[in-house]
Write a protein that holds these residues in place. Structure first.
Motif, PDB file in Angstrom:
ATOM      1  N   ILE A 102       2.234  54.091  62.785  1.00  0.00           N
ATOM      2  CA  ILE A 102       1.226  53.499  61.899  1.00  0.00           C
ATOM      3  C   ILE A 102       0.755  52.154  62.460  1.00  0.00           C
ATOM      4  CG2 ILE A 102       0.894  52.478  59.606  1.00  0.00           C
ATOM      5  CD1 ILE A 102       2.766  54.645  58.503  1.00  0.00           C
ATOM      6  N   GLU A 103       1.706  51.357  62.948  1.00  0.00           N
ATOM      7  CA  GLU A 103       1.355  50.065  63.534  1.00  0.00           C
ATOM      8  C   GLU A 103       0.586  50.237  64.839  1.00  0.00           C
ATOM      9  OE1 GLU A 103       4.681  47.381  63.854  1.00  0.00           O
ATOM     10  OE2 GLU A 103       5.601  48.201  62.058  1.00  0.00           O
ATOM     11  N   GLU A 104       0.929  51.255  65.616  1.00  0.00           N
ATOM     12  CA  GLU A 104       0.282  51.479  66.907  1.00  0.00           C
ATOM     13  C   GLU A 104      -1.222  51.662  66.762  1.00  0.00           C
ATOM     14  OE1 GLU A 104      -0.107  52.605  71.097  1.00  0.00           O
ATOM     15  OE2 GLU A 104       1.211  51.334  69.926  1.00  0.00           O
ATOM     16  N   TRP A 105      -1.655  52.358  65.711  1.00  0.00           N
ATOM     17  CA  TRP A 105      -3.073  52.665  65.538  1.00  0.00           C
ATOM     18  C   TRP A 105      -3.734  51.810  64.460  1.00  0.00           C
ATOM     19  CZ3 TRP A 105      -5.186  55.189  69.345  1.00  0.00           C
ATOM     20  CH2 TRP A 105      -4.376  56.011  70.137  1.00  0.00           C
ATOM     21  N   GLY A 106      -3.033  50.797  63.960  1.00  0.00           N
ATOM     22  CA  GLY A 106      -3.640  49.840  63.036  1.00  0.00           C
ATOM     23  C   GLY A 106      -3.964  50.392  61.660  1.00  0.00           C
ATOM     24  N   LEU A 107      -3.334  51.489  61.288  1.00  0.00           N
ATOM     25  CA  LEU A 107      -3.629  52.082  59.985  1.00  0.00           C
ATOM     26  C   LEU A 107      -3.205  51.157  58.848  1.00  0.00           C
ATOM     27  CD1 LEU A 107      -4.662  54.615  58.499  1.00  0.00           C
ATOM     28  CD2 LEU A 107      -2.332  55.514  58.569  1.00  0.00           C
ATOM     29  N   HIS A 108      -2.137  50.395  59.054  1.00  0.00           N
ATOM     30  CA  HIS A 108      -1.661  49.498  58.001  1.00  0.00           C
ATOM     31  C   HIS A 108      -2.686  48.408  57.686  1.00  0.00           C
ATOM     32  CE1 HIS A 108      -0.828  47.694  61.783  1.00  0.00           C
ATOM     33  NE2 HIS A 108      -0.034  46.736  61.363  1.00  0.00           N
ATOM     34  N   ARG A 109      -3.387  47.925  58.703  1.00  0.00           N
ATOM     35  CA  ARG A 109      -4.422  46.896  58.478  1.00  0.00           C
ATOM     36  C   ARG A 109      -5.609  47.481  57.712  1.00  0.00           C
ATOM     37  NH1 ARG A 109      -5.764  41.896  60.151  1.00  0.00           N
ATOM     38  NH2 ARG A 109      -7.982  41.397  60.323  1.00  0.00           N
ATOM     39  N   ARG A 110      -5.964  48.706  58.024  1.00  0.00           N
ATOM     40  CA  ARG A 110      -7.069  49.359  57.307  1.00  0.00           C
ATOM     41  C   ARG A 110      -6.708  49.529  55.827  1.00  0.00           C
ATOM     42  NH1 ARG A 110     -11.469  52.396  58.730  1.00  0.00           N
ATOM     43  NH2 ARG A 110     -10.887  52.365  60.940  1.00  0.00           N
ATOM     44  N   LEU A 317     -13.010  55.759  60.423  1.00  0.00           N
ATOM     45  CA  LEU A 317     -11.683  56.317  60.686  1.00  0.00           C
ATOM     46  C   LEU A 317     -11.743  57.241  61.894  1.00  0.00           C
ATOM     47  CD1 LEU A 317      -8.859  56.292  59.128  1.00  0.00           C
ATOM     48  CD2 LEU A 317      -9.497  58.570  58.354  1.00  0.00           C
ATOM     49  N   ASN A 318     -10.986  56.898  62.952  1.00  0.00           N
ATOM     50  CA  ASN A 318     -11.026  57.738  64.153  1.00  0.00           C
ATOM     51  C   ASN A 318     -10.018  58.883  64.053  1.00  0.00           C
ATOM     52  OD1 ASN A 318      -8.456  56.689  64.924  1.00  0.00           O
ATOM     53  ND2 ASN A 318      -9.441  54.958  65.944  1.00  0.00           N
ATOM     54  N   PHE A 319     -10.025  59.734  65.069  1.00  0.00           N
ATOM     55  CA  PHE A 319      -9.191  60.940  65.047  1.00  0.00           C
ATOM     56  C   PHE A 319      -7.705  60.578  64.968  1.00  0.00           C
ATOM     57  CE2 PHE A 319      -6.694  64.250  67.169  1.00  0.00           C
ATOM     58  CZ  PHE A 319      -7.069  65.365  66.441  1.00  0.00           C
ATOM     59  N   ALA A 320      -7.273  59.553  65.736  1.00  0.00           N
ATOM     60  CA  ALA A 320      -5.860  59.176  65.752  1.00  0.00           C
ATOM     61  C   ALA A 320      -5.411  58.654  64.387  1.00  0.00           C
ATOM     62  CB  ALA A 320      -5.613  58.117  66.828  1.00  0.00           C
ATOM     63  N   GLU A 321      -6.238  57.809  63.763  1.00  0.00           N
ATOM     64  CA  GLU A 321      -5.884  57.288  62.452  1.00  0.00           C
ATOM     65  C   GLU A 321      -5.837  58.405  61.412  1.00  0.00           C
ATOM     66  OE1 GLU A 321      -7.575  52.763  62.235  1.00  0.00           O
ATOM     67  OE2 GLU A 321      -9.060  54.360  62.285  1.00  0.00           O
ATOM     68  N   GLY A 322      -6.785  59.342  61.512  1.00  0.00           N
ATOM     69  CA  GLY A 322      -6.777  60.478  60.591  1.00  0.00           C
ATOM     70  C   GLY A 322      -5.536  61.334  60.764  1.00  0.00           C
ATOM     71  N   ALA A 323      -5.137  61.546  62.029  1.00  0.00           N
ATOM     72  CA  ALA A 323      -3.943  62.352  62.293  1.00  0.00           C
ATOM     73  C   ALA A 323      -2.683  61.659  61.784  1.00  0.00           C
ATOM     74  CB  ALA A 323      -3.826  62.622  63.800  1.00  0.00           C
ATOM     75  N   PHE A 369       5.015  62.803  69.071  1.00  0.00           N
ATOM     76  CA  PHE A 369       5.168  62.540  70.502  1.00  0.00           C
ATOM     77  C   PHE A 369       4.381  63.513  71.389  1.00  0.00           C
ATOM     78  CE2 PHE A 369       8.908  60.445  68.715  1.00  0.00           C
ATOM     79  CZ  PHE A 369       8.856  59.221  69.349  1.00  0.00           C
ATOM     80  N   PHE A 370       3.814  64.584  70.774  1.00  0.00           N
ATOM     81  CA  PHE A 370       2.994  65.474  71.591  1.00  0.00           C
ATOM     82  C   PHE A 370       1.617  65.756  70.989  1.00  0.00           C
ATOM     83  CE2 PHE A 370       5.433  68.443  68.911  1.00  0.00           C
ATOM     84  CZ  PHE A 370       4.421  69.269  68.418  1.00  0.00           C
ATOM     85  N   PHE A 371       1.393  65.374  69.726  1.00  0.00           N
ATOM     86  CA  PHE A 371       0.088  65.611  69.113  1.00  0.00           C
ATOM     87  C   PHE A 371      -0.933  64.665  69.740  1.00  0.00           C
ATOM     88  CE2 PHE A 371      -3.213  65.761  65.926  1.00  0.00           C
ATOM     89  CZ  PHE A 371      -3.171  67.092  65.498  1.00  0.00           C
ATOM     90  N   PRO A 372      -2.102  65.168  70.169  1.00  0.00           N
ATOM     91  CA  PRO A 372      -3.073  64.317  70.886  1.00  0.00           C
ATOM     92  C   PRO A 372      -3.679  63.247  69.989  1.00  0.00           C
ATOM     93  CG  PRO A 372      -4.026  66.468  70.410  1.00  0.00           C
ATOM     94  CD  PRO A 372      -2.581  66.564  70.051  1.00  0.00           C
ATOM     95  N   SER A 373      -3.988  62.100  70.590  1.00  0.00           N
ATOM     96  CA  SER A 373      -4.610  61.000  69.848  1.00  0.00           C
ATOM     97  C   SER A 373      -6.135  61.090  69.863  1.00  0.00           C
ATOM     98  CB  SER A 373      -4.174  59.654  70.439  1.00  0.00           C
ATOM     99  OG  SER A 373      -4.548  59.579  71.809  1.00  0.00           O
ATOM    100  N   GLN A 374      -6.685  61.998  70.678  1.00  0.00           N
ATOM    101  CA  GLN A 374      -8.130  62.224  70.706  1.00  0.00           C
ATOM    102  C   GLN A 374      -8.421  63.668  70.342  1.00  0.00           C
ATOM    103  OE1 GLN A 374      -9.590  61.035  74.521  1.00  0.00           O
ATOM    104  NE2 GLN A 374      -9.311  58.845  74.122  1.00  0.00           N
ATOM    105  N   PRO A 393      -0.635  61.026  73.660  1.00  0.00           N
ATOM    106  CA  PRO A 393      -0.134  61.460  72.338  1.00  0.00           C
ATOM    107  C   PRO A 393      -0.253  60.333  71.315  1.00  0.00           C
ATOM    108  CG  PRO A 393       1.686  60.964  73.796  1.00  0.00           C
ATOM    109  CD  PRO A 393       0.445  60.829  74.631  1.00  0.00           C
ATOM    110  N   LEU A 394      -0.026  60.666  70.056  1.00  0.00           N
ATOM    111  CA  LEU A 394      -0.106  59.662  68.994  1.00  0.00           C
ATOM    112  C   LEU A 394       0.927  58.558  69.187  1.00  0.00           C
ATOM    113  CD1 LEU A 394      -0.603  61.944  65.850  1.00  0.00           C
ATOM    114  CD2 LEU A 394      -2.277  60.385  66.848  1.00  0.00           C
TER     115      LEU A 394
END
Length: 581
Positions: A102-110, A317-323, A369-374, A393-394
């Motif tokens: 969650i921290e990696e993709w900034g979802l907590h800030r959103r 909201l980008n694909f990684a944040e949605g995932a 660890f294997f789901f794509p971030s794009q 990966p995410l």
């Protein structure tokens, strides 16, 4: 040599002195008690001293059972070492890995900015928005990470409302100092409102109080929010681990049942804390925040524009944040519904007792660890011009490795190892036998005393170390007075997270204090009432929906095999407990 010089020298080596003197001072314990119980108590006291004084790093102290219990003949290493990675540790690890993604993709800030756009920018509502956001995030992230993220957001909003903090502090000086500052050019006359200096000073002091209220509410809300989920804070997991060690047949506490109990308690305490902080720091009175209606509207418009601008900068909201959002929701839902107790959970589709919360958590975080971030595209396979760079990966293992506080996992393991030794050496029973006079204390009063004592003790020691030290004693005390152990153990666990009075009590408190805008007296004045409100909230929760959820008004069968002698000799305390409730 002067006394002050000697004291300074002693303080510079005080940790080394504690390490050398503590084993010698408590050496008589080895001879004052029965052999095995005495040796175990000796190790427990050493670890308690080292944890409370931090003479050794907490994680290093947590590893002492591996060398001391086997060498003293208390427990063999093959029984001690497995305690450091029980399924409870895997549940905690899965929560930490989810938080790092969650921290990696900034979802907590959103999430934080979105909540603030909803609640509005009036001081009382902004304090509520800060507290709701901090508490929700700390249910899943660490309390420290939540506080570190929310404080800069709070400061930016406050600057848009009240201007620069240093200028505001200058305005709070006496009228003479203020006139001197204007004459010397330190403070521009353009910032002076047309009111008298007395009213001007009063208004500036009030605004500074509101600023302090914003800063102090964030660490407090983070500590409160961490109690709502099992993975929110380490003491909750210590409770689960020690329940499984002492009472293997007790299956009442899991992620879903704990959330059903602790989440309403968190909301209740959070609401009371909001009222207290808003009352104490003036957030409930907007009249003095701003001199005129138009000036207030302008300041609120600036703050609202700042929040909306920061949210707009995040983009859609980008694909990684949605995932991440999807897996986060799945993580929560699957943990809640595995075996919530009040309805049939999905674990019935598997062999009974095989699938635990740890299994659920590890399944979800492994996917990260294997789901794509794009967003994947089938056209990529047929486009020779497309980039052939490896997909990301995410979550990478390096990020998880850097983000996870491995020392806390060792600390959990040390607690479980200590509890195992106390149980098998007979020390826990020996201590419980000497607590029989407490049977005269009404259980309802005992709950409040236990919560208050641990809330005060954890002001000076790590909450994890505190619950490790006291939970075995509390469990034995409950059994010897024939009270449902959960009735004492749950309040003790929650109370360890209610450390509000000192900057050193918790890392979130330290972060807020390090901003330089809070004083110790601010935290003590606020924290004393916060502790009282917390004790009362826990007592109310335990004696209302807690009784209904965990059947606390009867002595459970899962505790009887460990307490056969107490059941034979103590029947009346059960009746008195029922009468008290």
């Amino acid at each position: 040599m002067k006394l002050s010089v000697v004291s300074k020298k002693l303080w510079s080596v005080h940790k080394q002195l504690i390490l050398l003197l503590t084993p010698l001072v408590f050496l008589p314990l080895l001879f004052a008690l029965p052999e095995k119980e005495g040796k175990c108590l000796y190790v427990v006291v050493l670890m308690a001293m080292f944890w409370c004084t931090e003479a050794l790093p907490l994680a290093v102290t947590a590893m002492l059972p591996v060398c001391l219990f086997p060498t003293l003949g208390i427990l063999p290493s093959k029984k001690i070492c497995p305690q450091y990675f029980l399924e409870t540790n895997f549940l905690f690890l899965s929560g930490l890995v989810m938080a790092s993604s969650i921290e990696e993709w900034g979802l907590h800030r959103r999430i934080a900015l979105k909540v603030l756009t909803i609640v509005g920018v009036k001081p009382a509502w902004l304090i509520l928005g800060m507290m709701l956001t901090s508490s929700f995030l700390s249910m899943w992230l660490s309390n420290t990470a939540t506080t570190a993220m929310m404080l800069p957001i709070a400061n930016a909003i406050l600057e848009s409302l009240f201007g620069d903090l240093e200028t505001l502090k200058l305005k709070c000086k006496s009228p003479e100092d203020h006139e001197s500052a204007v004459i010397n050019g330190t403070l521009s006359t353009l910032t002076v409102f047309p009111e008298t200096l007395g009213h001007y000073l009063h208004k500036s002091e009030y605004q500074l109080k509101v600023w302090k209220g914003f800063l102090i509410c964030i660490p407090y809300a983070a500590s409160i929010g961490g109690t709502a989920t099992l993975t929110g804070t380490a003491p909750n997991l210590i409770l689960i681990g020690q329940l499984k060690s002492y009472f293997p047949d007790c299956d009442l506490i899991n992620f879903g049942s704990w959330f059903a109990f602790a989440f309403p308690l968190m909301l209740l305490f959070l609401f009371l804390a909001w009222l207290w902080i808003s009352f104490l720091y003036g957030g409930l009175n907007t009249r003095l925040c701003f001199a005129k209606q138009d000036r207030r509207a302008q300041a609120e418009a600036r703050a609202k524009a700042l929040i909306e601008e920061d949210y707009r900068k995040l983009g859609p909201l980008n694909f990684a944040e949605g995932a991440i959002s999807f897996f986060f929701v799945m993580f929560a839902i699957l943990l809640f519904t595995r075996d919530p107790k009040f309805v049939t959970g999905w674990s019935v589709f598997f062999k009974k007792g095989y699938v635990s919360d740890a299994v659920t958590g590890v399944i979800i975080v492994s996917i990260l660890f294997f789901f794509p971030s794009q967003k994947p595209s089938f056209r990529w396979w047929f486009d020779p011009q497309a980039s052939n760079t490896p997909y990301v990966p995410l979550l990478s293992w390096k990020k998880a490795q850097d983000s996870v506080p491995w020392s806390i996992i060792l600390l959990l393991g040390g607690g479980f190892a200590m509890a195992k030794a106390c149980e098998e050496s007979g020390l826990a029973s020996w201590i419980g036998g000497h607590l029989q006079p407490l049977a005269e204390v009404p259980p309802g009063a005992a709950v409040m005393l236990i919560t208050a004592f641990l809330a005060c003790f954890t002001e000076f020691a790590s909450n994890t170390a505190t619950i490790i030290i006291f939970l075995p004693v509390i469990a034995e005390m409950a059994m010897h007075v024939s009270v449902n152990p959960l009735y004492f153990m749950i309040p003790a666990t929650v109370g360890c997270s209610y450390a509000f009075m000192l900057p050193v009590s918790t890392p979130p408190n330290s972060i807020a204090f390090a901003s330089g805008h809070l004083m110790v007296k601010d935290m003590v004045r606020t924290g004393i009432v916060m502790n009282i409100l917390g004790v009362l909230s826990v007592a109310l929760a335990m004696n209302t929906w807690g009784i209904a959820m965990f059947n606390l008004n009867t002595y459970p069968e899962w505790a009887q095999p460990i307490n056969k002698s107490a059941l034979i000799t103590d029947v009346s305390p059960v009746q008195s407990f029922n009468a008290t409730l």
